[in-house]
Enzyme design. Structure first.
Site, PDB file in Angstrom:
ATOM      1  N   ASP A  39       0.811  -1.222   0.028  1.00  0.00           N
ATOM      2  CA  ASP A  39      -0.038   0.036   0.009  1.00  0.00           C
ATOM      3  C   ASP A  39       0.868   1.202  -0.060  1.00  0.00           C
ATOM      4  O   ASP A  39       1.763   1.535   0.896  1.00  0.00           O
ATOM      5  CB  ASP A  39      -0.774   0.051   1.248  1.00  0.00           C
ATOM      6  CG  ASP A  39      -2.126   0.980   1.168  1.00  0.00           C
ATOM      7  OD1 ASP A  39      -2.787   0.928   0.365  1.00  0.00           O
ATOM      8  OD2 ASP A  39      -2.245   1.882   2.205  1.00  0.00           O
ATOM      9  N   GLU A  69       1.933  -0.298  -4.687  1.00  0.00           N
ATOM     10  CA  GLU A  69       0.824   0.661  -5.055  1.00  0.00           C
ATOM     11  C   GLU A  69       1.550   2.308  -5.218  1.00  0.00           C
ATOM     12  O   GLU A  69       1.833   2.873  -4.192  1.00  0.00           O
ATOM     13  CB  GLU A  69      -0.288   0.812  -3.963  1.00  0.00           C
ATOM     14  CG  GLU A  69      -1.298   1.751  -4.719  1.00  0.00           C
ATOM     15  CD  GLU A  69      -2.121   2.324  -3.709  1.00  0.00           C
ATOM     16  OE1 GLU A  69      -3.232   2.735  -3.923  1.00  0.00           O
ATOM     17  OE2 GLU A  69      -1.489   2.613  -2.746  1.00  0.00           O
TER      18      GLU A  69
HETATM   19  O1  TEU Z   1      -4.854   4.137  -1.557  1.00  0.00           O
HETATM   20  C1  TEU Z   1      -3.743   5.210  -1.854  1.00  0.00           C
HETATM   21  C2  TEU Z   1      -4.238   6.182  -2.449  1.00  0.00           C
HETATM   22  O2  TEU Z   1      -3.590   7.045  -2.822  1.00  0.00           O
HETATM   23  C3  TEU Z   1      -5.844   6.416  -3.022  1.00  0.00           C
HETATM   24  O3  TEU Z   1      -6.611   6.468  -1.765  1.00  0.00           O
HETATM   25  C4  TEU Z   1      -5.781   7.723  -3.720  1.00  0.00           C
HETATM   26  O4  TEU Z   1      -5.755   8.742  -2.783  1.00  0.00           O
HETATM   27  C5  TEU Z   1      -6.897   7.594  -4.477  1.00  0.00           C
HETATM   28  O5  TEU Z   1      -7.302   6.510  -5.054  1.00  0.00           O
HETATM   29  C6  TEU Z   1      -7.096   8.774  -5.452  1.00  0.00           C
HETATM   30  O6  TEU Z   1      -6.554   8.494  -6.626  1.00  0.00           O
HETATM   31  C7  TEU Z   1      -4.365   2.968  -0.785  1.00  0.00           C
HETATM   32  C8  TEU Z   1      -5.561   2.178  -0.670  1.00  0.00           C
HETATM   33  O7  TEU Z   1      -5.857   1.496  -1.900  1.00  0.00           O
HETATM   34  C9  TEU Z   1      -6.923   2.935  -0.268  1.00  0.00           C
HETATM   35  O8  TEU Z   1      -7.974   2.040  -0.202  1.00  0.00           O
HETATM   36  C10 TEU Z   1      -6.644   3.437   1.209  1.00  0.00           C
HETATM   37  O9  TEU Z   1      -7.770   4.175   1.808  1.00  0.00           O
HETATM   38  C11 TEU Z   1      -5.371   4.203   1.297  1.00  0.00           C
HETATM   39  O10 TEU Z   1      -4.157   3.711   0.451  1.00  0.00           O
HETATM   40  C12 TEU Z   1      -4.787   4.341   2.887  1.00  0.00           C
HETATM   41  O11 TEU Z   1      -4.255   3.189   3.164  1.00  0.00           O
END
Ligand code: TEU
Ligand code: CA
Length: 531
Positions: A201, A264
Site C-alpha cells: 500500500d 501501489e
Molecule cells: O490508496 C492510496 C491512494 O493514494 C488512494 O486512496 C488515492 O488517494 C485515491 O485513490 C485517489 O486516486 C491506498 C488504498 O488502496 C486505499 O484503499 C486506502 O484508503 C489508502 O491507501 C490508505 O491506506
C-alpha cells in the site's frame, strides 16, 4: 511455457474480501467465502488472487488501518481459515498475494498506544511527532488525502502526529531502523506461512522530507477537486531515500523463492519507473495506473503505451491495471460496449494484467444513497464524486435476492440490475463479457506471443483505432481495437494476408479470413492470427 516467473506469465485478480462472498450471512464477505469460490478463479482462468487487507482492524478505512499485522480480523475469519484458503488455493495452482500496509497503522495498534503515551516512550520515534508551529497550529501545511489537515494534535503530550490519510491512520516513521525491522518481520511471518507475495500500500509515501518543508501550492487547483490537490505533494512523498527502503523490502522477499513484490504507486511514468530500483533491486511490479488516468481515446492511449514501454528500465517487466477498489469502475467510465474493448486491451498488452473483481461481469457504478455511505473519504468530502463505495459493491453470483453473495442485505447495496448481471447467467451466455474474459484468458495461456511476446505498435491511418503486434518466435498475433462509435475498415501495414480472426470482442467471427484490411464494427476489437 517454461520461461518467465509466474508473475510475468500470469494474471492477477484483486479480491476485495468484504464484497466477494459472505459465508456466515452477516452481510460482509469473508475468507471462508473466498475459499468456497476458489474453483471460480480456476474456471475463469486467472493465476493469482490478491486479497485487500484481512488483518485485525477497527475498519476506519476498511482494513487499511491495521491494529495487528499478524492476525486475521474476526469479521473475515481466523488464521486457520486463512491457512486453509492458502493450502486449497495452492492445491489448485493458484497463488495468493496479500495486501501489506506499511505506511501507517491504526491508532489502535499497540505500537501507537505506546508511542502516544509520553514523549520519552521507547516507541515515540516509531511515528511522526512534531511540536506545534509558533502559532499553536500544525507543524506544516501537509494535508490528509481524505481532506483536512495531515496533522492531529494529541492532548496527552501537546504534540502533533502526522497522518497522510485519516487521523485514525498515523504514519510510521520509516527512517527509524527499528520500524523497518518490525515491519520486515511482519513480511516474514506471512512468507513463512507460504504467501506468494505482497501488494504494498502507498509504497511511494514511506519516506517524507527530512526537514518537513511545506508543500508548494498547486496553481491548477480547482474547487471541484479533492482538498489534497491544493498542494503539489513534493515533500510529503516520493523522496529519494524511499528506494533504499524498497530495496530492503525486496531483499526480505528474495530470501524466499518465486515471491512477488508489487507496489501501489500513483506517480507519472517517469517517476513511477524509478520504483523498479537500481539494477532492478526494487519492486517487481510498480503498479501502472496510467490506463485509469488517461482519457479513453485511441490517440492518447497509443501514446501512453509507447511512453511507458520506452520508459521501462532494461529488463523491467511491464504491468497494466484498469481498476481497483479506489477508482471508478471501467464499465462506468467507458460504458458497457467499450468495457469489452478495454478487456481485450488489458489482456493483450505486454505485461502482467491485474483484474478487479466484478469487472468480468461488467459491474458498473452502483448508486449508494447518502444514508448508506460507508467510505470515510465520501463522509469527509461529500458530494464531489470522490467516494469509493460505488466500486466496492458485492459480487453478483446469481439472480437470487442477494445475488448469491449473502442471505441478508449486504454492507453495500447490490446493482439493481443484478438479476441480469450475474455470474450464473452470463456464464451460460456464449456472447457475454464474462465469456469474453474467459476466452481472452485461455488465449493468453495458449499463446507465448500474448503473455511473454514483444510488443510493436502498428501504424494505422484510421481514427479511433489502436493496432499492435505481439510476437514470440513463430507465435505472432495482431490486435486491432476500435475505441470509437463508428465502424472502421482498417488497412494493416503488413502485406502478409494469410490471416484470420482468432477472437472478436463480439465473439461471433472466429476463423473469418482477413486480408490486407479488417473491418471493425463500432466498439469492436479483434485478435488476428496467421494461418
Ligand atoms: O490508496 C492510496 C491512494 O493514494 C488512494 O486512496 C488515492 O488517494 C485515491 O485513490 C485517489 O486516486 C491506498 C488504498 O488502496 C486505499 O484503499 C486506502 O484508503 C489508502 O491507501 C490508505 O491506506
Ligand atoms: Ca461474513
Amino acid at each position: 511455457m517454461s520461461d518467465g516467473s509466474w508473475w510475468k506469465r500470469g494474471v492477477i485478480y484483486q479480491v476485495y474480501p468484504r464484497s466477494f462472498q459472505d459465508s456466515n450471512d452477516d452481510g460482509i464477505g469473508d475468507l471462508e467465502g473466498v475459499r468456497r469460490r476458489l474453483d471460480y478463479f480456476v474456471w475463469l482462468g486467472v493465476d493469482a488472487i490478491w486479497l485487500s487487507p484481512i488483518f485485525v482492524s477497527p475498519m476506519a478505512d476498511f482494513g487499511y488501518d491495521v491494529a495487528d499485522y499478524q492476525a486475521v480480523d474476526p469479521i473475515f475469519g481466523s488464521l486457520a481459515d486463512f491457512d486453509r484458503l492458502l493450502a486449497q488455493a495452492h492445491a489448485r495452482g493458484l497463488r495468493v498475494v496479500l495486501d501489506f500496509v506499511p505506511n501507517h497503522t491504526s491508532i489502535e495498534h499497540e505500537w501507537f498506544r505506546e508511542s502516544r503515551a509520553c514523549r520519552d516512550n521507547p516507541k515515540r520515534d516509531w511515528y511522526i511527532w512534531r511540536d506545534p508551529a509558533p502559532d499553536g497550529g500544525p507543524p506544516n501545511n501537509w494535508l490528509s488525502n481524505f481532506g483536512g489537515p495531515g496533522w492531529t494534535r494529541d492532548s496527552l503530550t501537546g504534540q502533533y502526529y502526522y497522518h497522510a490519510f485519516l487521523p485514525q491512520q498515523p504514519d510510521l516513521n520509516w527512517r527509524n531502523p527499528l520500524v523497518r525491522e518490525a515491519m520486515f518481520d511482519v513480511l516474514r511471518f506471512w512468507l513463512d506461512r507460504g504467501v506468494d507475495g505482497f501488494r504494498v500500500d502507498v509504497l511511494w509515501h514511506l519516506i517524507k522530507d527530512e526537514w518537513f518543508r511545506d508543500n508548494p501550492p498547486n496553481l491548477g487547483y480547482d474547487a471541484h477537486q479533492a482538498e489534497i490537490q491544493r498542494h503539489l505533494q513534493v515533500h510529503s512523498a516520493d523522496q529519494p531515500e524511499v528506494h533504499e527502503v524498497v530495496a530492503q523490502m525486496r531483499g526480505v522477499i528474495d530470501a524466499y523463492p518465486e515471491r512477488v513484490l508489487i507496489g501501489e504507486i500513483y506517480l507519472p511514468i517517469e517517476r513511477l519507473v524509478a520504483y523498479y530500483g537500481r539494477d532492478l533491486s526494487g519492486a517487481h511490479l510498480p503498479f501502472n495506473f496510467q490506463l485509469i488516468q488517461t482519457a479513453w481515446n485511441a490517440h492518447e492511449i497509443a501514446a501512453l503505451i509507447r511512453d511507458y514501454e520506452e520508459a521501462l528500465p532494461d529488463g523491467g517487466w511491464p504491468n497494466w491495471v484498469l481498476g481497483n477498489h479506489d477508482q471508478p469502475r471501467i464499465g462506468a467510465r467507458v460504458g458497457k460496449r467499450q468495457a469489452r474493448v478495454a478487456a481485450m486491451l488489458l489482456l493483450t498488452l505486454r505485461g502482467t494484467p491485474t483484474l478487479y473483481y466484478g469487472d468480468e461481469i461488467c459491474l458498473c457504478k452502483v448508486d449508494v444513497p447518502p444514508e448508506q455511505v460507508q467510505d470515510p473519504w465520501e463522509k469527509n468530502e461529500p458530494g464531489r464524486g470522490l467516494g469509493r463505495d460505488p466500486e466496492r459493491t458485492p459480487m453478483q453470483w446469481d439472480a437470487s435476492a442477494f445475488a448469491g453473495f449473502s442471505a441478508r442485505a449486504p454492507w453495500l447495496p447490490l446493482d439493481p440490475d443484478h438479476e441480469r448481471c450475474n455470474v450464473a447467467r452470463l456464464s451460460e451466455d456464449q456472447g457475454s463479457i464474462l465469456t469474453l474474459y474467459r476466452r481472452l484468458l485461455v488465449a493468453r495461456r495458449a499463446h507465448a506471443g500474448l503473455c511473454l511476446g514483444d510488443y510493436a505498435q502498428l501504424a494505422v491511418a484510421e481514427p479511433d483505432v489502436i493496432a499492435y503486434e505481439r510476437a514470440r518466435g513463430a507465435d505472432r498475433l495482431i490486435v486491432v481495437l476500435n475505441l470509437g462509435r463508428e465502424p472502421r475498415e482498417v488497412h494493416l501495414p503488413q502485406t502478409d494476408d494469410r490471416r484470420s480472426v482468432m477472437l472478436s470482442t463480439f465473439l461471433d467471427r472466429e476463423g473469418e479470413p482477413v486480408g490486407r484490411s479488417v473491418s471493425l464494427r463500432a466498439d469492436e476489437g479483434v485478435i488476428l492470427r496467421y494461418c
